[in-house]
Design a protein around this motif. Structure first.
Motif, PDB file in Angstrom:
ATOM      1  N   LEU A  30       0.869  -1.165   0.000  1.00  0.00           N
ATOM      2  CA  LEU A  30       0.000   0.000   0.000  1.00  0.00           C
ATOM      3  C   LEU A  30       0.917   1.230   0.000  1.00  0.00           C
ATOM      4  O   LEU A  30       1.645   1.461   0.960  1.00  0.00           O
ATOM      5  CB  LEU A  30      -0.890  -0.026   1.241  1.00  0.00           C
ATOM      6  N   GLY A  55      -2.847   9.912   2.506  1.00  0.00           N
ATOM      7  CA  GLY A  55      -1.468   9.761   2.994  1.00  0.00           C
ATOM      8  C   GLY A  55      -0.932  10.944   3.788  1.00  0.00           C
ATOM      9  O   GLY A  55       0.256  10.982   4.114  1.00  0.00           O
ATOM     10  N   LYS A  56      -1.778  11.867   4.164  1.00  0.00           N
ATOM     11  CA  LYS A  56      -1.314  13.078   4.864  1.00  0.00           C
ATOM     12  C   LYS A  56      -0.683  12.732   6.219  1.00  0.00           C
ATOM     13  O   LYS A  56       0.419  13.178   6.536  1.00  0.00           O
ATOM     14  CB  LYS A  56      -2.495  14.065   5.081  1.00  0.00           C
ATOM     15  N   THR A  58       0.362   9.799   7.288  1.00  0.00           N
ATOM     16  CA  THR A  58       1.556   8.964   7.108  1.00  0.00           C
ATOM     17  C   THR A  58       2.752   9.832   6.749  1.00  0.00           C
ATOM     18  O   THR A  58       3.853   9.637   7.276  1.00  0.00           O
ATOM     19  CB  THR A  58       1.311   7.909   6.007  1.00  0.00           C
TER      20      THR A  58
HETATM   21  N1  LIG Z   1       0.069   1.605   9.995  1.00  0.00           N
HETATM   22  C1  LIG Z   1      -0.542   1.377   8.845  1.00  0.00           C
HETATM   23  N2  LIG Z   1      -0.563   0.143   8.284  1.00  0.00           N
HETATM   24  C2  LIG Z   1      -1.149  -0.094   7.106  1.00  0.00           C
HETATM   25  N3  LIG Z   1      -1.764   0.852   6.361  1.00  0.00           N
HETATM   26  C3  LIG Z   1      -1.793   2.101   6.858  1.00  0.00           C
HETATM   27  C4  LIG Z   1      -1.191   2.431   8.119  1.00  0.00           C
HETATM   28  N4  LIG Z   1      -1.368   3.763   8.341  1.00  0.00           N
HETATM   29  C5  LIG Z   1      -2.061   4.229   7.277  1.00  0.00           C
HETATM   30  N5  LIG Z   1      -2.309   3.242   6.383  1.00  0.00           N
HETATM   31  C6  LIG Z   1      -2.992   3.391   5.089  1.00  0.00           C
HETATM   32  O1  LIG Z   1      -2.267   4.376   4.363  1.00  0.00           O
HETATM   33  C7  LIG Z   1      -3.151   5.197   3.616  1.00  0.00           C
HETATM   34  C8  LIG Z   1      -2.964   6.637   4.025  1.00  0.00           C
HETATM   35  O2  LIG Z   1      -3.487   6.815   5.342  1.00  0.00           O
HETATM   36  P1  LIG Z   1      -3.323   8.182   6.145  1.00  0.00           P
HETATM   37  O3  LIG Z   1      -1.916   8.609   6.052  1.00  0.00           O
HETATM   38  O4  LIG Z   1      -3.902   7.995   7.478  1.00  0.00           O
HETATM   39  O5  LIG Z   1      -4.234   9.177   5.266  1.00  0.00           O
HETATM   40  P2  LIG Z   1      -4.899  10.587   5.652  1.00  0.00           P
HETATM   41  O6  LIG Z   1      -4.204  11.106   6.862  1.00  0.00           O
HETATM   42  O7  LIG Z   1      -4.684  11.425   4.423  1.00  0.00           O
HETATM   43  O8  LIG Z   1      -6.341  10.315   5.875  1.00  0.00           O
HETATM   44  C9  LIG Z   1      -4.564   4.671   3.886  1.00  0.00           C
HETATM   45  O9  LIG Z   1      -4.904   3.795   2.828  1.00  0.00           O
HETATM   46  C10 LIG Z   1      -4.404   3.934   5.204  1.00  0.00           C
HETATM   47  O10 LIG Z   1      -5.337   2.904   5.306  1.00  0.00           O
END
Ligand SMILES: Nc1ncnc2c1ncn2[C@@H]1O[C@H](COP(=O)(O)OP(=O)(O)O)[C@@H](O)[C@H]1O
Ligand code: SF4
Ligand SMILES: [Mg+2]
Length: 322
Positions: A30, A55-56, A58
């Motif tokens: 992913l 992805g913000k 992350t």
């Molecule tokens: N620890 C993790 N393990 C697996 N997938 C993750 C994890 N953290 C985030 N994701 C995935 O990474 C993508 C980006 O998530 P995230 O950064 O939270 O987005 P946003 O903050 O823009 O809403 C999403 O598809 C989320 O499900």
């Protein structure tokens, strides 16, 4: 802006999460942050916008070291902090702080506010008791709380006051870059305005730089000097806030803008109304990752992944047609 030097420069940053089947075998990746590059200048408020899941968070967590990057560089004050061993990273970590939606929620209910604010200083600095008192007093004043609150427990404060204490706690360590992740979501509009004003004044008082993450475009427009628009792990457009809002170039940015109510300003054409959900981040379409929702998509968009290209001074977009 007094000092245009970048305090943060992210280069080709990638953070992938493994996708596993029921037997825990990795069956794919992913691509939460997929080749992201941008700079934030000292004293700047840089916005990061995009739909939920793009992805913000992350990206923010990878910058401050909660997530290990898979590749790329994170230059903080000209030092690559992306690959430092944990102990060396700690040297920088107090200068880089991450503010969750509600920073007050992390306060220890058994500690009076005085202890909550002194503790980080005891751990991370060699300040004397008197010097700590002085700093705590200054910060308390800056976040708009009376000195008497030092003798209260978190449950004796309102939610808004707890939030201010949470911010004060972060500020005690004199961070240089603060990542604010959806800092106003869940707040009433009136409280939101007060908090935004507080962020502004803290930024000036303590000479802070912000990476301001939000899915709320009107808040970003009000707060940020520049904006980066993210779609499925990529920055698809970046520029001065004025350019992004008055002259959006990427079809995704145009779609996002057409989804917010326009007060006065230019109305974005109906053809850019955003439909459907983004595709599965674990199974991206080839070519341009926006093509499944883009009203302008054509052959080249299926074949080639567009790179971020500079269009004008400080304004760049990743689209074959702009
Ligand atoms: N620890 C993790 N393990 C697996 N997938 C993750 C994890 N953290 C985030 N994701 C995935 O990474 C993508 C980006 O998530 P995230 O950064 O939270 O987005 P946003 O903050 O823009 O809403 C999403 O598809 C989320 O499900
Ligand atoms: S490259 Fe093609 S599909 Fe992608 S945003 Fe531009 S026009 Fe749309
Ligand atoms: Mg998030």
């Amino acid at each position: 802006m007094s000092n245009p030097e970048p305090i943060l420069e992210v280069r080709s940053l990638k953070k992938y999460f493994p996708i596993r089947d029921v037997f825990s075998r990795r069956v794919g990746w992913l691509k939460a942050v997929d080749d992201v590059s941008f700079k934030v200048r000292q004293g700047e408020i840089m916005g990061l916008v995009g739909e939920s899941g793009c992805g913000k968070t992350t990206l923010g967590k990878t910058i401050i070291g909660i997530n290990q990057p898979d590749s790329g560089q994170i230059m903080f004050e000209s030092e690559d902090i992306g690959r430092l061993p944990r102990r060396q990273h700690r040297r920088f970590s107090r200068h880089l702080q991450y503010v969750y939606q509600d920073p007050g929620a992390s306060l220890d209910p058994r500690w009076k506010i005085r202890r909550a604010l002194h503790e980080p200083l005891i751990i991370h600095t060699a300040l004397t008791r008197a010097q700590r008192d002085e700093r705590v007093r200054e910060i308390l004043r800056a976040v708009g709380l009376p000195h008497a609150h030092l003798d209260l427990y978190p449950h004796e404060l309102s939610g808004g006051q707890q939030r201010r204490v949470g911010l004060a706690r972060i500020l005690t360590l004199q961070p240089r870059l603060v990542i604010l992740d959806e800092p106003t979501s869940g707040l009433d509009v009136s409280v939101q305005a007060t908090i935004l004003k507080l962020f502004r004044s803290l930024q000036q008082t303590f000479d802070l730089t912000y990476l301001f993450i939000s899915h709320d475009l009107s808040v970003v427009r009000m707060m940020c000097h520049r904006v980066a628009v993210m779609y499925l792990g990529r920055i698809v457009e970046v520029g001065q806030t004025r350019d992004i809002f008055d002259n959006p170039r990427h079809p995704y940015t145009r779609s996002l803008l057409s989804a917010i109510p326009q007060i006065g300003g230019r109305r974005v054409s109906e053809e850019f109304l955003l439909e459907g959900e983004p595709p599965d981040a674990g199974n991206l379409p080839g070519g341009c990752r926006f093509r499944t929702r883009c009203p302008l998509a054509e052959g080249v968009c299926v074949r080639e992944d567009p790179r971020l290209r500079t269009l004008a001074d400080g304004h760049a977009a990743a689209c074959h047609l702009v």
